[in-house]
Design a protein around this motif. Structure first.
Motif, mmCIF file in Angstrom:
data_model
loop_
_atom_site.group_PDB
_atom_site.id
_atom_site.type_symbol
_atom_site.label_atom_id
_atom_site.label_comp_id
_atom_site.label_asym_id
_atom_site.label_seq_id
_atom_site.Cartn_x
_atom_site.Cartn_y
_atom_site.Cartn_z
ATOM 1 N N TYR A 32 13.243 16.284 2.660
ATOM 2 C CA TYR A 32 14.052 16.754 1.526
ATOM 3 C C TYR A 32 15.044 15.647 1.193
ATOM 4 O O TYR A 32 15.872 15.276 2.024
ATOM 5 C CB TYR A 32 14.748 18.045 1.935
ATOM 6 N N ASN A 33 14.977 15.103 -0.029
ATOM 7 C CA ASN A 33 15.668 13.852 -0.326
ATOM 8 C C ASN A 33 16.933 13.962 -1.163
ATOM 9 O O ASN A 33 17.597 12.957 -1.398
ATOM 10 C CB ASN A 33 14.701 12.879 -0.996
ATOM 11 N N GLN A 34 17.274 15.134 -1.651
ATOM 12 C CA GLN A 34 18.529 15.317 -2.380
ATOM 13 C C GLN A 34 18.745 16.811 -2.589
ATOM 14 O O GLN A 34 17.783 17.558 -2.788
ATOM 15 C CB GLN A 34 18.499 14.597 -3.735
ATOM 16 N N PHE A 35 20.002 17.233 -2.532
ATOM 17 C CA PHE A 35 20.313 18.649 -2.733
ATOM 18 C C PHE A 35 20.528 18.905 -4.224
ATOM 19 O O PHE A 35 21.632 18.770 -4.742
ATOM 20 C CB PHE A 35 21.543 19.039 -1.918
ATOM 21 N N VAL A 36 19.444 19.242 -4.909
ATOM 22 C CA VAL A 36 19.472 19.489 -6.342
ATOM 23 C C VAL A 36 18.777 20.816 -6.614
ATOM 24 O O VAL A 36 17.617 20.989 -6.241
ATOM 25 C CB VAL A 36 18.755 18.361 -7.113
ATOM 26 N N PRO A 37 19.439 21.780 -7.252
ATOM 27 C CA PRO A 37 18.821 23.094 -7.468
ATOM 28 C C PRO A 37 17.688 23.095 -8.476
ATOM 29 O O PRO A 37 16.749 23.883 -8.364
ATOM 30 C CB PRO A 37 19.983 23.961 -7.947
ATOM 31 N N GLY A 38 17.789 22.237 -9.495
ATOM 32 C CA GLY A 38 16.756 22.206 -10.530
ATOM 33 C C GLY A 38 16.850 20.943 -11.343
ATOM 34 O O GLY A 38 17.769 20.134 -11.167
ATOM 35 N N ALA A 39 15.904 20.736 -12.229
ATOM 36 C CA ALA A 39 15.867 19.544 -13.061
ATOM 37 C C ALA A 39 17.058 19.503 -14.014
ATOM 38 O O ALA A 39 17.689 20.526 -14.298
ATOM 39 C CB ALA A 39 14.558 19.509 -13.848
ATOM 40 N N ASN A 40 17.346 18.329 -14.511
ATOM 41 C CA ASN A 40 18.453 18.166 -15.446
ATOM 42 C C ASN A 40 18.282 19.078 -16.648
ATOM 43 O O ASN A 40 17.234 19.114 -17.294
ATOM 44 C CB ASN A 40 18.527 16.708 -15.919
ATOM 45 N N GLY A 41 19.322 19.849 -16.945
ATOM 46 C CA GLY A 41 19.305 20.757 -18.084
ATOM 47 C C GLY A 41 18.671 22.099 -17.801
ATOM 48 O O GLY A 41 18.734 23.007 -18.636
ATOM 49 N N SER A 42 18.062 22.254 -16.638
ATOM 50 C CA SER A 42 17.417 23.518 -16.295
ATOM 51 C C SER A 42 18.415 24.472 -15.642
ATOM 52 O O SER A 42 19.308 24.055 -14.916
ATOM 53 C CB SER A 42 16.255 23.263 -15.331
ATOM 54 N N THR A 43 18.236 25.754 -15.896
ATOM 55 C CA THR A 43 19.034 26.786 -15.218
ATOM 56 C C THR A 43 18.154 27.648 -14.317
ATOM 57 O O THR A 43 18.593 28.673 -13.818
ATOM 58 C CB THR A 43 19.742 27.683 -16.251
ATOM 59 N N ALA A 44 16.932 27.195 -14.090
ATOM 60 C CA ALA A 44 15.963 28.008 -13.346
ATOM 61 C C ALA A 44 16.042 27.808 -11.843
ATOM 62 O O ALA A 44 15.406 28.559 -11.088
ATOM 63 C CB ALA A 44 14.543 27.681 -13.823
ATOM 64 N N ASN A 45 16.800 26.783 -11.389
ATOM 65 C CA ASN A 45 16.891 26.482 -9.960
ATOM 66 C C ASN A 45 15.500 26.370 -9.319
ATOM 67 O O ASN A 45 15.239 26.882 -8.242
ATOM 68 C CB ASN A 45 17.714 27.543 -9.224
ATOM 69 N N GLU A 46 14.616 25.647 -10.013
ATOM 70 C CA GLU A 46 13.230 25.587 -9.573
ATOM 71 C C GLU A 46 13.041 24.825 -8.265
ATOM 72 O O GLU A 46 12.115 25.117 -7.497
ATOM 73 C CB GLU A 46 12.337 24.991 -10.656
ATOM 74 N N TYR A 47 13.913 23.859 -7.980
ATOM 75 C CA TYR A 47 13.768 23.130 -6.722
ATOM 76 C C TYR A 47 14.228 23.987 -5.537
ATOM 77 O O TYR A 47 13.621 23.948 -4.461
ATOM 78 C CB TYR A 47 14.541 21.821 -6.766
ATOM 79 N N ASP A 48 15.297 24.753 -5.727
ATOM 80 C CA ASP A 48 15.688 25.714 -4.685
ATOM 81 C C ASP A 48 14.562 26.715 -4.442
ATOM 82 O O ASP A 48 14.274 27.078 -3.296
ATOM 83 C CB ASP A 48 16.962 26.459 -5.094
ATOM 84 N N ALA A 49 13.929 27.160 -5.529
ATOM 85 C CA ALA A 49 12.821 28.110 -5.400
ATOM 86 C C ALA A 49 11.649 27.482 -4.657
ATOM 87 O O ALA A 49 10.950 28.166 -3.886
ATOM 88 C CB ALA A 49 12.380 28.588 -6.785
ATOM 89 N N GLN A 50 11.445 26.194 -4.852
ATOM 90 C CA GLN A 50 10.363 25.504 -4.139
ATOM 91 C C GLN A 50 10.668 25.432 -2.646
ATOM 92 O O GLN A 50 9.772 25.596 -1.817
ATOM 93 C CB GLN A 50 10.171 24.098 -4.719
ATOM 94 N N VAL A 51 11.929 25.173 -2.305
ATOM 95 C CA VAL A 51 12.325 25.187 -0.886
ATOM 96 C C VAL A 51 12.114 26.580 -0.299
ATOM 97 O O VAL A 51 11.608 26.730 0.820
ATOM 98 C CB VAL A 51 13.794 24.735 -0.729
ATOM 99 N N ASP A 52 12.491 27.616 -1.050
ATOM 100 C CA ASP A 52 12.254 28.994 -0.603
ATOM 101 C C ASP A 52 10.772 29.223 -0.322
ATOM 102 O O ASP A 52 10.401 29.853 0.686
ATOM 103 C CB ASP A 52 12.717 29.988 -1.668
ATOM 104 N N ALA A 53 9.914 28.715 -1.211
ATOM 105 C CA ALA A 53 8.472 28.901 -1.046
ATOM 106 C C ALA A 53 7.955 28.181 0.200
ATOM 107 O O ALA A 53 7.057 28.691 0.892
ATOM 108 C CB ALA A 53 7.736 28.408 -2.287
ATOM 109 N N VAL A 54 8.516 27.001 0.487
ATOM 110 C CA VAL A 54 8.127 26.282 1.703
ATOM 111 C C VAL A 54 8.446 27.123 2.931
ATOM 112 O O VAL A 54 7.618 27.271 3.842
ATOM 113 C CB VAL A 54 8.842 24.914 1.777
ATOM 114 N N PHE A 55 9.635 27.716 2.965
ATOM 115 C CA PHE A 55 10.023 28.508 4.133
ATOM 116 C C PHE A 55 9.276 29.838 4.187
ATOM 117 O O PHE A 55 9.037 30.367 5.269
ATOM 118 C CB PHE A 55 11.542 28.692 4.157
ATOM 119 N N SER A 56 8.906 30.362 3.036
ATOM 120 C CA SER A 56 8.061 31.549 3.031
ATOM 121 C C SER A 56 6.722 31.232 3.693
ATOM 122 O O SER A 56 6.192 32.030 4.492
ATOM 123 C CB SER A 56 7.838 32.029 1.598
#
Length: 492
Positions: free
Chosen positions: A241-265
């Motif tokens: 995991y290379n940077q603590f970023v919740p989502g892409a620039n301008g996004s409010t979906a927190n898609e990167y956090d969701a991807q981390v959640d999916a990894v742990f799921s």
């Protein structure tokens, strides 16, 4: 992540207390230069046409905010020179770090002349070739320099050109890299023809191979790699995991956090009972993403448990306390269905001197709840955060990130300003194996510590890198060495 909804009285407070300077507020850290902390000259374009009156306008804006929120605001002189260019003025009022005379001083506050670009970069969107690298002296006593690729982003120009982890760059546009020209050659321009070299014994040997790469605007996904290894009765989850970023620039979906959640799921579904978290190249980022990741790992934690708390200066603390209450200074864990803490007794974290801020927050924040074993080299050492301040009127284009708080874990600990010394020291060699390869030294050592063996039954031999490290492109990234906390709805 708490939502801080600002009512009218709170708006009045922020307008009065922070001046009309804050268009938005982020708790963030510094971007470091190749040597230590990023100097203003690394990010600020020369101001050749700025008038004295323009300087005074910007400097007065800087000063008003710094007197209120700067962690060391009591050290600002009574009458600083507001005719200086903004970058020089900002630097002149800092409580500067000195290893001998001021070891607890400021190494991290900085200013940039383009706040709009900064907000994009803090979310991982940059103009880049798509790779990061370390810089080394080519040989002891030499003035020649090489750049060694640490990782290449999938889908980036560098990846499409065939560059990979471990590649060595000795020339750019036909010129050999030296201590006097590497900065201009590597950090100026948009198209680069890289001349490659290889390791032969104890020497770096140039080849005839060249690769041409053109920078582009690229959004980095911080979730670089995840794997599961089975070693005996151990099921080991591994995440790079290379940077603590919740989502892409301008996004409010927190898609990167969701991807981390999916990894742990997935880890949970596969019965992972040991975890290796690879933060060796993670210089920090948003505390909300740090809390999200920690909440997926922590043992016996819930939203009632403190992850970390903040200490602000004596001027602003009572005002923030009055307006928001004690919860303003506290970040608790989250209740996460994907949490695997009940299956873990410990977590292994892979570290280097690029491991900083929000990454170190993971180590410090989890230690009161479970055993955290670090493997690699000493982390950067940043236990303080800053806020990014911009002017909502649009008249002032600058953005600044002064240090405003110090962080503490649930045990009241904040004693890592010189970094976390690894429990097991392993240095990355000059011959780099792919991340995720079980023979790669840091991962190999973690697997050995977990089970007494490795996936292939072999323990990697410890091989030190003989070259002198000069710095890294990672330290030039916006968001490097940062703890970024978003306070919602502070549009003034």
């Amino acid at each position: 992540m708490k939502q801080h909804v600002v009512n009218n009285s709170q708006k009045d407070f922020f307008n009065q207390f922070f001046k009309p300077a804050l268009a938005w507020l982020l708790v963030a850290g510094c971007i470091a230069s190749l040597a230590s902390c990023k100097k203003t000259t690394d990010v600020v374009a020369p101001q050749t046409t700025t008038s004295t009156s323009d300087n005074q306008t910007v400097d007065s804006w800087i000063l008003a905010n710094m007197r209120e929120v700067y962690y060391w605001n009591s050290t600002i002189s009574a009458n600083p020179d507001t005719t200086l260019t903004p970058d020089v003025f900002f630097d002149s009022i800092l409580n500067k770090y000195n290893a001998t005379t001021n070891p607890t001083g400021d190494r991290f506050s900085w200013i940039e002349n383009d706040a709009t670009t900064l907000t994009a970069e803090l979310s991982g969107q940059t103009t880049t070739t798509g790779m990061d690298y370390n810089l080394y002296l080519r040989a002891s006593g030499s003035t020649d320099v090489i750049a060694q690729v640490l990782y290449v982003l999938p889908g980036s120009p560098a990846q499409k050109a065939g560059l990979k982890r471990g590649d060595i760059i000795s020339k750019v546009n036909g010129q050999s890299l030296t201590t006097t020209n590497y900065s201009d050659l590597l950090f100026t321009g948009t198209t680069f023809t890289f001349g490659l070299a290889s390791v032969s014994g104890s020497s770096i040997v140039d080849s005839n191979q060249t690769v041409t790469v053109t920078e582009t605007v690229f959004q980095e996904n911080p979730v670089f790699l995840d794997s599961v290894y089975t070693i005996g009765n151990k099921t080991v989850g591994y995440l790079v995991y290379n940077q603590f970023v919740p989502g892409a620039n301008g996004s409010t979906a927190n898609e990167y956090d969701a991807q981390v959640d999916a990894v742990f799921s997935s880890f949970k579904a596969k019965g992972v009972n040991e975890l290796v978290l690879d933060l060796r190249y993670n210089p920090g980022g948003y505390t909300s993403s740090s809390a999200n990741l920690a909440s997926l790992i922590g043992k016996g934690i819930s939203s009632s448990n403190l992850y970390f708390r903040e200490e602000w200066n004596a001027t602003i603390t009572p005002e923030l306390q009055k307006q928001y209450g004690s919860s303003f200074f506290v970040t608790n864990f989250l209740d996460k269905a994907q949490n695997i803490g009940s299956s873990l007794s410990r977590v292994f974290v892979l570290t280097t001197d690029h491991t900083a801020s929000a990454s170190e927050l993971i180590i410090n924040g989890l230690r009161p709840y479970m055993t955290v074993t670090t493997i690699g080299t000493t982390t950067y050492g940043k236990n303080v955060g800053s806020i990014t301040i911009t002017d909502n009127t649009g008249k002032i284009k600058w953005g600044m990130q002064p240090i405003v708080f110090k962080s503490y874990n649930n045990a009241g600990q904040s004693d890592y300003s010189t970094g976390f010394t690894p429990n097991v020291e392993v240095e990355e060699p000059i011959n780099l194996l792919p991340l995720g390869d079980t023979n790669e030294p840091l991962l190999n050592e973690a697997l050995y510590q977990i089970s007494g063996s490795t996936a292939n039954g072999r323990r990697a031999a410890a091989v030190r890198n003989p070259l002198l490290l000069m710095g890294s492109s990672i330290q030039r990234k916006a968001g490097a060495h940062s703890m970024i906390r978003t306070l919602k709805n502070l549009k003034l």
